[in-house]
Design a protein around this motif. Sequence first.
Motif, PDB file in Angstrom:
ATOM      1  N   ARG A  50       0.677  -1.423   0.065  1.00 14.55           N
ATOM      2  CA  ARG A  50       0.206   0.240  -0.160  1.00 14.55           C
ATOM      3  C   ARG A  50       1.342   1.032  -0.466  1.00 14.55           C
ATOM      4  N   GLU A  51       1.535   0.651  -0.783  1.00 17.69           N
ATOM      5  CA  GLU A  51       2.850   2.053  -0.791  1.00 17.69           C
ATOM      6  C   GLU A  51       3.006   3.120  -2.306  1.00 17.69           C
ATOM      7  N   HIS A  52       1.847   4.580  -2.094  1.00 15.73           N
ATOM      8  CA  HIS A  52       2.080   5.037  -3.653  1.00 15.73           C
ATOM      9  C   HIS A  52       1.440   4.286  -4.860  1.00 15.73           C
ATOM     10  N   VAL A  53       0.004   3.507  -4.784  1.00 15.24           N
ATOM     11  CA  VAL A  53      -0.510   2.545  -5.312  1.00 15.24           C
ATOM     12  C   VAL A  53      -0.969   3.030  -6.381  1.00 15.24           C
ATOM     13  N   LEU A  54      -1.856   4.616  -6.304  1.00 12.55           N
ATOM     14  CA  LEU A  54      -2.266   5.307  -7.054  1.00 12.55           C
ATOM     15  C   LEU A  54      -1.062   5.910  -7.803  1.00 12.55           C
ATOM     16  N   ALA A  55      -0.242   6.836  -7.649  1.00 10.45           N
ATOM     17  CA  ALA A  55       1.051   7.026  -7.970  1.00 10.45           C
ATOM     18  C   ALA A  55       1.623   5.885  -9.208  1.00 10.45           C
ATOM     19  N   VAL A  56       2.169   4.821  -8.643  1.00 11.01           N
ATOM     20  CA  VAL A  56       2.142   3.553  -9.625  1.00 11.01           C
ATOM     21  C   VAL A  56       1.024   2.691 -10.899  1.00 11.01           C
ATOM     22  N   VAL A  57       0.094   2.544 -10.189  1.00 11.97           N
ATOM     23  CA  VAL A  57      -0.706   2.684 -11.522  1.00 11.97           C
ATOM     24  C   VAL A  57      -1.390   3.785 -12.307  1.00 11.97           C
ATOM     25  N   ILE A  58      -1.183   5.188 -12.439  1.00 13.22           N
ATOM     26  CA  ILE A  58      -1.059   6.224 -12.770  1.00 13.22           C
ATOM     27  C   ILE A  58       0.743   5.722 -14.126  1.00 13.22           C
ATOM     28  N   ILE A  59       1.292   6.007 -13.633  1.00  9.85           N
ATOM     29  CA  ILE A  59       2.284   5.963 -14.048  1.00  9.85           C
ATOM     30  C   ILE A  59       2.681   4.478 -15.407  1.00  9.85           C
ATOM     31  N   CYS A  60       1.835   3.143 -15.038  1.00  6.79           N
ATOM     32  CA  CYS A  60       1.939   2.541 -15.655  1.00  6.79           C
ATOM     33  C   CYS A  60       1.353   2.512 -16.432  1.00  6.79           C
ATOM     34  N   ALA A  61      -0.686   3.173 -15.795  1.00  6.67           N
ATOM     35  CA  ALA A  61      -1.420   3.254 -17.198  1.00  6.67           C
ATOM     36  C   ALA A  61      -0.987   4.606 -18.304  1.00  6.67           C
ATOM     37  N   LEU A  62      -0.624   5.432 -18.084  1.00 14.81           N
ATOM     38  CA  LEU A  62       0.068   6.945 -18.829  1.00 14.81           C
ATOM     39  C   LEU A  62       0.182   6.208 -19.758  1.00 14.81           C
ATOM     40  N   ARG A  65       9.283   7.749   0.332  1.00 10.95           N
ATOM     41  CA  ARG A  65       9.359   8.596  -0.845  1.00 10.95           C
ATOM     42  C   ARG A  65       8.176   8.540  -1.809  1.00 10.95           C
ATOM     43  N   LEU A  66       7.950   9.069  -2.950  1.00 10.03           N
ATOM     44  CA  LEU A  66       7.359   8.970  -3.746  1.00 10.03           C
ATOM     45  C   LEU A  66       7.984   8.944  -5.201  1.00 10.03           C
ATOM     46  N   ALA A  67       9.446   9.729  -4.900  1.00 12.81           N
ATOM     47  CA  ALA A  67      10.435   9.635  -5.791  1.00 12.81           C
ATOM     48  C   ALA A  67      10.993   8.680  -6.756  1.00 12.81           C
ATOM     49  N   PRO A  68      11.846   7.633  -5.320  1.00 16.95           N
ATOM     50  CA  PRO A  68      12.297   7.008  -5.841  1.00 16.95           C
ATOM     51  C   PRO A  68      11.236   5.535  -6.389  1.00 16.95           C
ATOM     52  N   VAL A  69      10.057   5.756  -5.677  1.00 18.46           N
ATOM     53  CA  VAL A  69       9.130   5.319  -6.478  1.00 18.46           C
ATOM     54  C   VAL A  69       8.485   4.620  -7.683  1.00 18.46           C
ATOM     55  N   ALA A  70       8.267   5.854  -8.098  1.00 14.97           N
ATOM     56  CA  ALA A  70       7.666   6.202  -8.880  1.00 14.97           C
ATOM     57  C   ALA A  70       9.244   6.182 -10.341  1.00 14.97           C
ATOM     58  N   LEU A  71      10.437   6.852  -9.916  1.00 14.53           N
ATOM     59  CA  LEU A  71      11.357   6.892 -10.544  1.00 14.53           C
ATOM     60  C   LEU A  71      11.353   5.004 -10.929  1.00 14.53           C
ATOM     61  N   THR A  72      11.391   4.066 -10.030  1.00 12.96           N
ATOM     62  CA  THR A  72      11.655   2.761 -10.199  1.00 12.96           C
ATOM     63  C   THR A  72      10.598   2.488 -11.452  1.00 12.96           C
ATOM     64  N   VAL A  73       9.321   2.645 -11.205  1.00 13.39           N
ATOM     65  CA  VAL A  73       8.545   2.254 -11.782  1.00 13.39           C
ATOM     66  C   VAL A  73       8.435   2.525 -13.189  1.00 13.39           C
ATOM     67  N   LEU A  74       8.579   3.952 -13.508  1.00 14.18           N
ATOM     68  CA  LEU A  74       9.230   4.449 -15.398  1.00 14.18           C
ATOM     69  C   LEU A  74      10.393   3.201 -15.688  1.00 14.18           C
ATOM     70  N   ALA A  75      11.579   3.195 -15.062  1.00 14.92           N
ATOM     71  CA  ALA A  75      12.596   2.622 -15.580  1.00 14.92           C
ATOM     72  C   ALA A  75      12.124   1.564 -16.158  1.00 14.92           C
ATOM     73  N   LEU A  76      11.444   0.441 -14.764  1.00 16.41           N
ATOM     74  CA  LEU A  76      11.186  -0.499 -15.235  1.00 16.41           C
ATOM     75  C   LEU A  76      10.165  -0.892 -16.320  1.00 16.41           C
ATOM     76  N   THR A  77       9.104   0.110 -17.034  1.00 15.68           N
ATOM     77  CA  THR A  77       8.710   0.446 -17.794  1.00 15.68           C
ATOM     78  C   THR A  77       9.206   1.225 -19.282  1.00 15.68           C
TER      79      THR A  77
END
Length: 208
Positions: free
Chosen positions: A32-44, A111-123
């Motif tokens: 339950r860590e920044h789930v909305l942000a992760v979903v939005i990044i993946c979908a966008l 923090r959101l930043a490392p989570v967002a950067l990780t999901v962006l890299a994985l994508t």
Amino acid sequence: MLAFFSGLGLGLSLIIAIGAQNAYVLRQGIRREHVLAVVIICALSDAVLIVAGVAGLGFVIERMPWLVVVAQWLGAAFLLAYGLLAARRALRGSDAGLHTEAGSRPQPDVRLAPVALTVLALTWLNPHVYLDTVLMLGSIAATHGDARWVFAAGAVCASILWFTALGYGARHLGRWLDTPRAWRILDGAIAVIMIAIAVSLVVQAVSG
């Protein structure tokens, strides 16, 4: 409507397979860590890639195959590093299981930043996303003629539905992952997935 459901079906078939991105979304959903942000990044990200494929970017990839090779090496390096970190968590253990109770919230120090950067890299460092989403899906969309954008809309909807279901549905697994041992097993499985994909990318890049 036929084009829409064709895009929906193909989109789901391309993203449902367990891979590095899905494994990460699953982990974030359970924690339950920044789930909305992760979903939005993946979908966008998927939406951008789908639109690019339908608009003809696949033609560029066909003419410049070295772009995929670059993505293979960069993706392999990132996945290997992430896989080794997951393996270290699996060996050493963590307190992740203490935060998966029903109604719990993300840990305050995440923090959101490392989570967002990780999901962006994985994508975006996944070469298969260019071959499947851009090249293949774009090529199939072209067969629908004037309805190709309806097809693209269906594929985008598939991405939104899948990542939303995966991210928010995963939290229900928390009740079975409320112990450090369970999380060590999950991190071990994620490590195997990440490292295996990294190895496969290196093999593909070397074999040409």
